[in-house]
Each structure stands twice: as structure tokens, then as C-alpha cells.
Design an enzyme around this catalytic site. Structure first.
Site, PDB file in Angstrom:
ATOM      1  CE  LYS A  54      -5.672  -6.320  -7.258  1.00 33.18           C
ATOM      2  NZ  LYS A  54      -6.419  -5.124  -7.660  1.00 33.18           N
ATOM      3  CD  GLN A  98      -9.230  -3.549  -5.900  1.00 35.37           C
ATOM      4  OE1 GLN A  98      -8.006  -3.604  -6.044  1.00 35.37           O
ATOM      5  NE2 GLN A  98     -10.049  -4.282  -6.639  1.00 35.37           N
ATOM      6  CG  ASP A 121      -4.718  -0.359 -11.301  1.00 35.69           C
ATOM      7  OD1 ASP A 121      -4.744  -1.581 -11.514  1.00 35.69           O
ATOM      8  OD2 ASP A 121      -5.245   0.180 -10.309  1.00 35.69           O
TER       9      ASP A 121
HETATM   10  N1  GUN Z   1     -11.237  -3.432  -9.557  1.00 38.87           N
HETATM   11  C1  GUN Z   1     -11.463  -4.432 -10.428  1.00 38.87           C
HETATM   12  N2  GUN Z   1     -10.392  -4.622 -11.226  1.00 38.87           N
HETATM   13  C2  GUN Z   1      -9.467  -3.705 -10.858  1.00 38.87           C
HETATM   14  C3  GUN Z   1      -8.152  -3.401 -11.317  1.00 38.87           C
HETATM   15  O1  GUN Z   1      -7.606  -4.010 -12.245  1.00 38.87           O
HETATM   16  N3  GUN Z   1      -7.525  -2.389 -10.669  1.00 38.87           N
HETATM   17  C4  GUN Z   1      -8.118  -1.690  -9.655  1.00 38.87           C
HETATM   18  N4  GUN Z   1      -7.419  -0.698  -9.101  1.00 38.87           N
HETATM   19  N5  GUN Z   1      -9.333  -1.953  -9.214  1.00 38.87           N
HETATM   20  C5  GUN Z   1      -9.999  -2.953  -9.811  1.00 38.87           C
END
Ligand code: GUN
Length: 287
Positions: A54, A98, A121
Site C-alpha cells: 500500500k 490494518q 476503508d
Molecule cells: N486486512 C485485510 N483486508 C483489509 C482491508 O481491506 N483493510 C484493512 N484495514 N485491513 C485489512
């Protein structure tokens, strides 16, 4: 005859190129530099890899990014304080915590703490509610990425039967809502659904997001269907596979995403999209 592969990695790269262009021609001249802060708690190896991707992708399109790493012993209150500080920092347009989080931290409390306008998110209940009612708001990255893949591949949605396997807050439920908004007939299946294949075989669009390696066999796919595999499972030998038995399903489907290189890169591209959107809205510049 084999299915056509949906090259999510290539489509994500195209989206990122468009975002880079948008930043260069529209945002930078207006003095807008979108900023994303990612909070990573603990040492989960998969989370570390995703977060690194990311942050790297932000750099590629010109989004300023910041990674805050906290130990897995961090107090919940300390994490919430950090979020509050970011909520009031004008240089931060997007905040992402995350998942998963250590057991002593309430995911719900964390999701409630992030200001909805910065919730890239789209997990905050206000953003979830907006998705339910169809009001404009940030939308969750993975389902949005799936939708983009369907649009890019000119897969008709209106009036088609979309079958989703998995009912998570991150993928299954919001995916159902986004497809419903576009007038699909939607069925959500899950681990307690009897005779899963009888339902998945009805799906013109089949989304697998259940976290069970190769659960969806070729015999469970409708001939010609568009199959989106959201699963990322690591097998004992270290290789990655999806929730769909790719070798079998590709013989039946019309279109199919591979794992890796299908939905995964799109999730990152949509995170960048959401960060740019949040920055535009913060500056009153969104369309
Ligand atoms: N862990 C797995 N997928 C995601 C996501 O889309 N966002 C976040 N913040 N954590 C994750």
C-alpha cells in the site's frame, strides 16, 4: 474452452496511472497533496506485506504516505489517541488501521474512532449506513475493486444473478450492497449454507470471499459465469491460492480472476482512489 483471464494487476496499473495523471494535472497545481497514514499493530507477516504494498503504491502515484508501527502490546487507548491525533491533522486525508488487530483491541471501537471523512476503508458505521441507503460516501476498497473489474470487462450486472460466497463486513456484505445498487439479483451464501453448489451454479457473477482454499470447484460454477476470487490463502507448501479451484473453474467460467494478480491489486488501487477522493472532498474540490 478455457475462461478469459481478468488481469487485475494490469487494470490496477492503468487505474494508478490515471490517478497519477489526475494528481499531476489537477491536484498538485491546486496545492492539494493527498496524504494517507497507515497504522500497523504487531508483527503479522501477511499484514506487513500488504501494508508495504500500500505504501509503495502511494509513492508511485504521488500520494504522501506515513506508516505508524505499534507493538502488539500497545494499549487500546493509545491506539485510539493516535487515531484522534490523525483525525485533527489537516495533512492527513486518509487513515487506515490494518486488520487483524490483537485480541485485546476492539475492532469496532477503532472503526468508530476514525473520522468518516478520512475512513478510506469505509468501515465506519456511518459509511456502512450510507452504502445501505445509497447516499454518497467512501466505499470499501475490495468490493469496489471487484466492481471495477466487472465494468472494465464489460460484464453486465443489471438483472443478472450475483452469488456471493462469504458474509464478512469487509467483502461479502458490502459487495452484495454494491451489486444490489446496480440492480443485480443478489444471493449471499456462507459456511452454513447447505448444498452450496446448487446456489453457486446459478451465479452469472460469482464472488468467492470465504477464506477456504479452493472451496469452489468447477462443478459449482455456471458455464460462462464471471468468477471473482477474493481469497488469498497460503498453503502448507508456501504457495498462494484463492477460494476457487482455478484449474477446474477456468474450464467452466467465461471470465475468471487469478490469485495472485486478480482482485488483490485492485484493492490497493481503490485505496489510492479513496485517498484522492477524501483529499478532494476535504478541499471542497470533489465532483
Ligand atoms: N486486512 C485485510 N483486508 C483489509 C482491508 O481491506 N483493510 C484493512 N484495514 N485491513 C485489512
Amino acid at each position: 474452452m478455457g475462461a478469459r483471464l481478468i488481469d487485475g494487476a494490469r487494470i490496477a496499473q492503468q487505474l494508478q496511472a490515471q490517478l497519477r495523471e489526475q494528481l499531476a494535472t489537477r491536484l498538485t497545481p491546486a496545492g492539494i497533496v493527498p496524504g494517507l497514514t497507515v497504522l500497523l499493530v504487531g508483527e503479522n507477516p501477511a499484514s506487513r506485506i500488504y501494508v508495504r504494498r500500500k505504501i509503495k503504491a502511494c509513492g508511485e502515484v504521488g500520494i504522501r504516505s506515513n506508516l505508524i508501527e505499534l507493538p502488539d502490546t500497545v494499549a487500546e487507548a493509545r491506539l485510539l489517541d493516535e487515531i484522534e491525533r490523525l483525525n485533527t491533522d489537516a495533512a492527513v486525508d486518509g487513515i487506515l488501521v490494518q486488520l487483524p488487530l490483537p485480541k485485546h483491541i476492539s475492532v469496532a471501537k477503532v472503526q468508530h474512532a476514525i473520522r468518516p471523512e478520512k475512513d478510506v476503508d469505509a468501515f465506519h458505521p456511518r459509511n456502512v449506513g450510507a452504502l445501505v441507503t445509497g447516499e454518497p460516501a467512501l466505499e470499501p476498497c475490495t468490493p469496489l475493486g471487484c466492481l471495477r473489474l466487472l465494468e472494465q470487462e464489460s460484464v453486465a450486472i443489471q438483472g443478472r444473478h450475483a452469488v456471493i460466497v462469504g458474509r464478512s463486513n469487509i467483502v461479502g456484505k458490502p459487495m452484495a450492497l454494491l451489486l444490489l445498487q446496480r440492480s443485480a439479483t443478489v444471493t449471499i451464501c456462507h459456511s452454513k449454507t447447505p448444498d452450496l453448489g446448487a446456489i453457486t451454479r446459478q451465479g452469472d457473477i460469482l464472488v468467492a470471499a470465504v477464506g477456504v482454499p479452493r472451496l469452489i470447484k468447477g462443478s459449482m460454477v455456471k458455464p460462462g459465469a464471471a468468477v471473482l476470487d477474493v481469497g488469498i490463502n497460503r498453503l502448507p507448501d508456501g504457495t498462494l491460492c484463492g477460494d476457487v479451484d482455478f484449474a477446474e473453474a477456468r474450464e467452466v467460467a467465461g471470465l475468471i480472476t487469478p490469485v495472485p494478480g486478480g482482485v488483490g491489486p485492485m484493492t490497493i488501487a481503490m485505496l489510492l482512489h479513496n485517498t484522492v477522493l477524501a483529499a478532494l472532498r476535504a478541499h471542497g474540490a470533489a465532483r
